[in-house]
Design an enzyme around this catalytic site. Sequence first.
Site, PDB file in Angstrom:
ATOM      1  N   HIS A   1       3.312   1.619  -5.880  1.00  0.00           N
ATOM      2  CA  HIS A   1       2.466   1.178  -4.768  1.00  0.00           C
ATOM      3  C   HIS A   1       3.107   1.287  -3.396  1.00  0.00           C
ATOM      4  O   HIS A   1       2.461   1.668  -2.427  1.00  0.00           O
ATOM      5  CB  HIS A   1       2.067  -0.279  -5.028  1.00  0.00           C
ATOM      6  CG  HIS A   1       1.160  -0.846  -3.988  1.00  0.00           C
ATOM      7  ND1 HIS A   1      -0.052  -0.274  -3.664  1.00  0.00           N
ATOM      8  CD2 HIS A   1       1.275  -1.941  -3.186  1.00  0.00           C
ATOM      9  CE1 HIS A   1      -0.640  -0.990  -2.725  1.00  0.00           C
ATOM     10  NE2 HIS A   1       0.150  -2.002  -2.402  1.00  0.00           N
TER      11      HIS A   1
ATOM     12  N   SER B   1       3.570  -5.801   4.426  1.00  0.00           N
ATOM     13  CA  SER B   1       3.725  -4.388   4.802  1.00  0.00           C
ATOM     14  C   SER B   1       2.827  -4.051   5.987  1.00  0.00           C
ATOM     15  O   SER B   1       3.238  -3.335   6.905  1.00  0.00           O
ATOM     16  CB  SER B   1       3.385  -3.462   3.641  1.00  0.00           C
ATOM     17  OG  SER B   1       3.646  -4.081   2.427  1.00  0.00           O
TER      18      SER B   1
ATOM     19  N   GLU C   1       5.984   2.189   6.962  1.00  0.00           N
ATOM     20  CA  GLU C   1       6.446   2.329   5.578  1.00  0.00           C
ATOM     21  C   GLU C   1       7.525   3.397   5.424  1.00  0.00           C
ATOM     22  O   GLU C   1       8.345   3.322   4.507  1.00  0.00           O
ATOM     23  CB  GLU C   1       5.261   2.617   4.650  1.00  0.00           C
ATOM     24  CG  GLU C   1       5.627   2.432   3.190  1.00  0.00           C
ATOM     25  CD  GLU C   1       4.434   2.461   2.259  1.00  0.00           C
ATOM     26  OE1 GLU C   1       3.316   2.106   2.694  1.00  0.00           O
ATOM     27  OE2 GLU C   1       4.626   2.833   1.090  1.00  0.00           O
TER      28      GLU C   1
ATOM     29  N   ARG D   1       5.035  -9.548  -7.124  1.00  0.00           N
ATOM     30  CA  ARG D   1       4.527  -8.357  -7.809  1.00  0.00           C
ATOM     31  C   ARG D   1       5.467  -7.807  -8.874  1.00  0.00           C
ATOM     32  O   ARG D   1       5.020  -7.341  -9.915  1.00  0.00           O
ATOM     33  CB  ARG D   1       4.266  -7.265  -6.781  1.00  0.00           C
ATOM     34  CG  ARG D   1       3.080  -7.607  -5.950  1.00  0.00           C
ATOM     35  CD  ARG D   1       2.765  -6.546  -4.958  1.00  0.00           C
ATOM     36  NE  ARG D   1       1.627  -7.023  -4.176  1.00  0.00           N
ATOM     37  CZ  ARG D   1       1.212  -6.474  -3.066  1.00  0.00           C
ATOM     38  NH1 ARG D   1       1.826  -5.413  -2.585  1.00  0.00           N
ATOM     39  NH2 ARG D   1       0.172  -6.964  -2.427  1.00  0.00           N
TER      40      ARG D   1
ATOM     41  N   GLY E   1       2.325  10.623  13.121  1.00  0.00           N
ATOM     42  CA  GLY E   1       1.609   9.695  12.237  1.00  0.00           C
ATOM     43  C   GLY E   1       0.644   8.823  13.023  1.00  0.00           C
ATOM     44  O   GLY E   1       1.018   8.205  14.020  1.00  0.00           O
TER      45      GLY E   1
ATOM     46  N   GLY F   1      -1.186   6.314  11.556  1.00  0.00           N
ATOM     47  CA  GLY F   1      -1.482   5.063  10.839  1.00  0.00           C
ATOM     48  C   GLY F   1      -1.194   3.883  11.758  1.00  0.00           C
ATOM     49  O   GLY F   1      -0.994   4.052  12.970  1.00  0.00           O
TER      50      GLY F   1
HETATM   51  C1  LIG Z   1      -4.225   1.048  -1.592  1.00  0.00           C
HETATM   52  C2  LIG Z   1      -3.260   0.285  -0.720  1.00  0.00           C
HETATM   53  C3  LIG Z   1      -3.543  -1.022  -0.363  1.00  0.00           C
HETATM   54  C4  LIG Z   1      -2.647  -1.740   0.432  1.00  0.00           C
HETATM   55  N1  LIG Z   1      -2.931  -3.038   0.754  1.00  0.00           N
HETATM   56  C5  LIG Z   1      -2.083  -3.739   1.551  1.00  0.00           C
HETATM   57  C6  LIG Z   1      -2.378  -5.068   1.942  1.00  0.00           C
HETATM   58  O1  LIG Z   1      -3.421  -5.633   1.620  1.00  0.00           O
HETATM   59  N2  LIG Z   1      -1.491  -5.721   2.725  1.00  0.00           N
HETATM   60  C7  LIG Z   1      -0.330  -5.133   3.148  1.00  0.00           C
HETATM   61  O2  LIG Z   1       0.442  -5.773   3.862  1.00  0.00           O
HETATM   62  N3  LIG Z   1      -0.043  -3.854   2.806  1.00  0.00           N
HETATM   63  C8  LIG Z   1      -0.891  -3.143   2.024  1.00  0.00           C
HETATM   64  N4  LIG Z   1      -0.581  -1.859   1.682  1.00  0.00           N
HETATM   65  C9  LIG Z   1       0.592  -1.203   2.292  1.00  0.00           C
HETATM   66  C10 LIG Z   1       0.262  -0.815   3.745  1.00  0.00           C
HETATM   67  O3  LIG Z   1      -1.089  -0.502   3.865  1.00  0.00           O
HETATM   68  C11 LIG Z   1       1.097   0.377   4.194  1.00  0.00           C
HETATM   69  O4  LIG Z   1       2.464   0.118   3.991  1.00  0.00           O
HETATM   70  C12 LIG Z   1       0.884   0.685   5.673  1.00  0.00           C
HETATM   71  O5  LIG Z   1      -0.488   0.721   6.011  1.00  0.00           O
HETATM   72  C13 LIG Z   1       1.550   1.983   6.058  1.00  0.00           C
HETATM   73  O6  LIG Z   1       1.244   2.272   7.388  1.00  0.00           O
HETATM   74  P1  LIG Z   1       2.003   3.426   8.143  1.00  0.00           P
HETATM   75  O7  LIG Z   1       1.496   3.443   9.552  1.00  0.00           O
HETATM   76  O8  LIG Z   1       3.458   3.282   7.964  1.00  0.00           O
HETATM   77  O9  LIG Z   1       1.580   4.764   7.382  1.00  0.00           O
HETATM   78  P2  LIG Z   1       0.144   5.395   7.001  1.00  0.00           P
HETATM   79  O10 LIG Z   1      -0.974   4.494   7.283  1.00  0.00           O
HETATM   80  O11 LIG Z   1       0.306   5.945   5.641  1.00  0.00           O
HETATM   81  O12 LIG Z   1       0.018   6.594   8.034  1.00  0.00           O
HETATM   82  C14 LIG Z   1       0.827   7.740   7.966  1.00  0.00           C
HETATM   83  C15 LIG Z   1       0.386   8.718   9.008  1.00  0.00           C
HETATM   84  O13 LIG Z   1       1.303   9.779   9.063  1.00  0.00           O
HETATM   85  C16 LIG Z   1       0.626  11.011   9.096  1.00  0.00           C
HETATM   86  N5  LIG Z   1       1.526  11.997   8.494  1.00  0.00           N
HETATM   87  C17 LIG Z   1       2.247  11.896   7.360  1.00  0.00           C
HETATM   88  N6  LIG Z   1       2.994  12.987   7.176  1.00  0.00           N
HETATM   89  C18 LIG Z   1       2.746  13.800   8.231  1.00  0.00           C
HETATM   90  C19 LIG Z   1       3.212  15.073   8.617  1.00  0.00           C
HETATM   91  N7  LIG Z   1       4.117  15.732   7.902  1.00  0.00           N
HETATM   92  N8  LIG Z   1       2.703  15.617   9.744  1.00  0.00           N
HETATM   93  C20 LIG Z   1       1.788  14.967  10.493  1.00  0.00           C
HETATM   94  N9  LIG Z   1       1.331  13.738  10.177  1.00  0.00           N
HETATM   95  C21 LIG Z   1       1.809  13.180   9.067  1.00  0.00           C
HETATM   96  C22 LIG Z   1      -0.662  10.790   8.353  1.00  0.00           C
HETATM   97  O14 LIG Z   1      -1.637  11.694   8.784  1.00  0.00           O
HETATM   98  C23 LIG Z   1      -0.984   9.344   8.769  1.00  0.00           C
HETATM   99  O15 LIG Z   1      -1.692   9.347   9.984  1.00  0.00           O
HETATM  100  C24 LIG Z   1      -1.464  -1.117   0.892  1.00  0.00           C
HETATM  101  C25 LIG Z   1      -1.201   0.207   0.552  1.00  0.00           C
HETATM  102  C26 LIG Z   1      -2.065   0.896  -0.271  1.00  0.00           C
HETATM  103  C27 LIG Z   1      -1.706   2.305  -0.670  1.00  0.00           C
END
Ligand SMILES: Cc1cc2nc3c(=O)[nH]c(=O)nc-3n(C[C@H](O)[C@H](O)[C@H](O)COP(=O)(O)OP(=O)(O)OC[C@H]3O[C@@H](n4cnc5c(N)ncnc54)[C@H](O)[C@@H]3O)c2cc1C
Length: 569
Positions: A343, A383, A367, A277, A10, A12
């Site tokens: 969400h 988040s 997440e 929310r 991932g 993100g």
């Molecule tokens: C529209 C929206 C707006 C938001 N706004 C806010 C906000 O203003 N404030 C706040 O605090 N939170 C907000 N959130 C929540 C927050 O953005 C997320 O919880 C957070 O960014 C998640 O980050 P992450 O690194 O966990 O995952 P993500 O950013 O979802 O990244 C996941 C990564 O995993 C990779 N991946 C997934 N499955 C696989 C696989 N099987 N093989 C290889 N790679 C894979 C993807 O390619 C990606 O790179 C928002 C969410 C959304 C949907």
Amino acid sequence: MIHHDLIVVGGGLSGLRAAIEAKMAGIDVAVLSQVHPARSHSAAAQGGINAALGNHPNGADDSWERHAFDTTKGGDFLGDQDAIVQMAKDAIPCIFEMDHWGCPFSRFEDGRIAQRPFGGAGFPRTCYGADKTGHYLLHTLVEQAYRLQVKFYVEQYVTELIVHEGLCQGVVAYDMIRGGFEAFTANAVVVATGGYGRIYSNSTNAIINTGSGMAMAYRAGVPLKDMEFVQFHPTGLRTTNILMSEAARGEGAYLVNGLGERFMERYAPKFMELAPRDITARSIQTEINEGRGINGEPYIYLDIRHLGAEKILERLPGIRDLAIHFEGVDAIEAPIPIVPSQHYSMGGIDTNMNGATIMPGLFAAGECACVSVHGRIGLGGNSLLETIVFGRRAGAEVIRFFADLREKRPNARTAFAAVEKVENTMKTLADRPATVDAYALRTEMTVLMKEHFFLFRDEPTMKAGLDKLADIKDRVSKIGLRWTGSIFNVDMIRTYELEGMIDVALTVAQGALVRQESRGSHYRTDYSTRDDANWLKHTLAFYQAGVSGPRLDFKPVTLGTFELEERKY
Ligand SMILES: Cc1cc2nc3c(=O)[nH]c(=O)nc-3n(C[C@H](O)[C@H](O)[C@H](O)COP(=O)(O)OP(=O)(O)OC[C@H]3O[C@@H](n4cnc5c(N)ncnc54)[C@H](O)[C@@H]3O)c2cc1C
């Protein structure tokens, strides 16, 4: 077979932050991602990220203690208080670090990082970059990862974990560009794959947020925690569920029903539109259910016209653009039609506050993980914070894990066997005649989740939903591929991951049926109050091969910092 000391799945915010931490300590780390890291869902985050900086004129008295309290109360006391305190403390240096790494936060006149009010928070403590905060944070971390020369494998879809004698020793990935499957061995794996939003048909999440990382860990024997707690955002666009950020209400937007009333007065007279929310989303749905939607239709308005064009263009340009392009409404001139939408995934892979799971060598952050800091309703802005705080902590924990690790040679035979197993699964999918269409089945499942496990839950509806899910799980063995090519076979990915989505959906459904109380986002019309005597505990879902749903177990919540109180706003 490719080897790195640490594999992060991932790209993100959470994955990158973990990778950066490990790389800074000299660890050989590679990030695998199914999309370019900058395209992760983190980039879609609009509103902001919380830290008690006390920069806002109305927030000078803010402190990490208050942030921790708001988070605990917001989570209806089901968050682990030690982890919440840690997050609120770490928030402040983490934001300054992002600032120093070049994140272009919006500023007050005096040059300090700007902060805006967000729901459920006693002080304006949400730091932001216009309404593109996630985009700015993510690009900052991508730059830092490049600077440190973290190795990236992009457009690699990870299908499963490699587990040898109870240790996680890598992953199997489908190389979308070249075709074929490869073992990536490692001494530790951090799963940072984001949420499962797409198990609901009405989600604000990206198409790739299918919970694949959760499904992988779950099937490998690691429990998923508190899955019944799903966050529904009050304001998704009516036709697409695309998010209209809470930043709009933070800047003063009104919620208005078909009678032209600011109806939040009835539900949360003190906080109004900035109630948490879950409360806001249920209030909107109640207005809709009782026939007070716009023209009696199932939606209401988010109105920002009174903010004026200048403020809208300066603070909420992204929201305005999205509403123009996806709903055909210019928010400067007209109110925006919205509906509550799935969400955020509060539950996830059960970890401690350093990202460790019960499986040695397997860590999770962001997440996809459940630490748990959100309790039962994540406060807006927490988040993004979680991704950075706990991504960093997971990276630091891997460094400690490596210091104690004696055997540093993943078992090659197990790795090859894992690849062969995935290849055989794909061959079966390719060879069998598809008597059930994978996409139709997926839609059936996602609509079912919306209809049976949404804002208002009750036993008969959920039982019927679970029966339908079990039936869908039976039929998944009859799906097959529409296209069998080896290069960029997205059909194969979407088809393969459906079973994992169903498994994840079953943990949500089973947990929701069993939890006979209402707490935060989990609201039951048949058990409408919080029941601390019986339910102040985390739910753990364990995978059972050959059975449709999980085995459930429970574990205590870490208390001790804040007294329990009724959650009123
Ligand atoms: C529209 C929206 C707006 C938001 N706004 C806010 C906000 O203003 N404030 C706040 O605090 N939170 C907000 N959130 C929540 C927050 O953005 C997320 O919880 C957070 O960014 C998640 O980050 P992450 O690194 O966990 O995952 P993500 O950013 O979802 O990244 C996941 C990564 O995993 C990779 N991946 C997934 N499955 C696989 C696989 N099987 N093989 C290889 N790679 C894979 C993807 O390619 C990606 O790179 C928002 C969410 C959304 C949907």
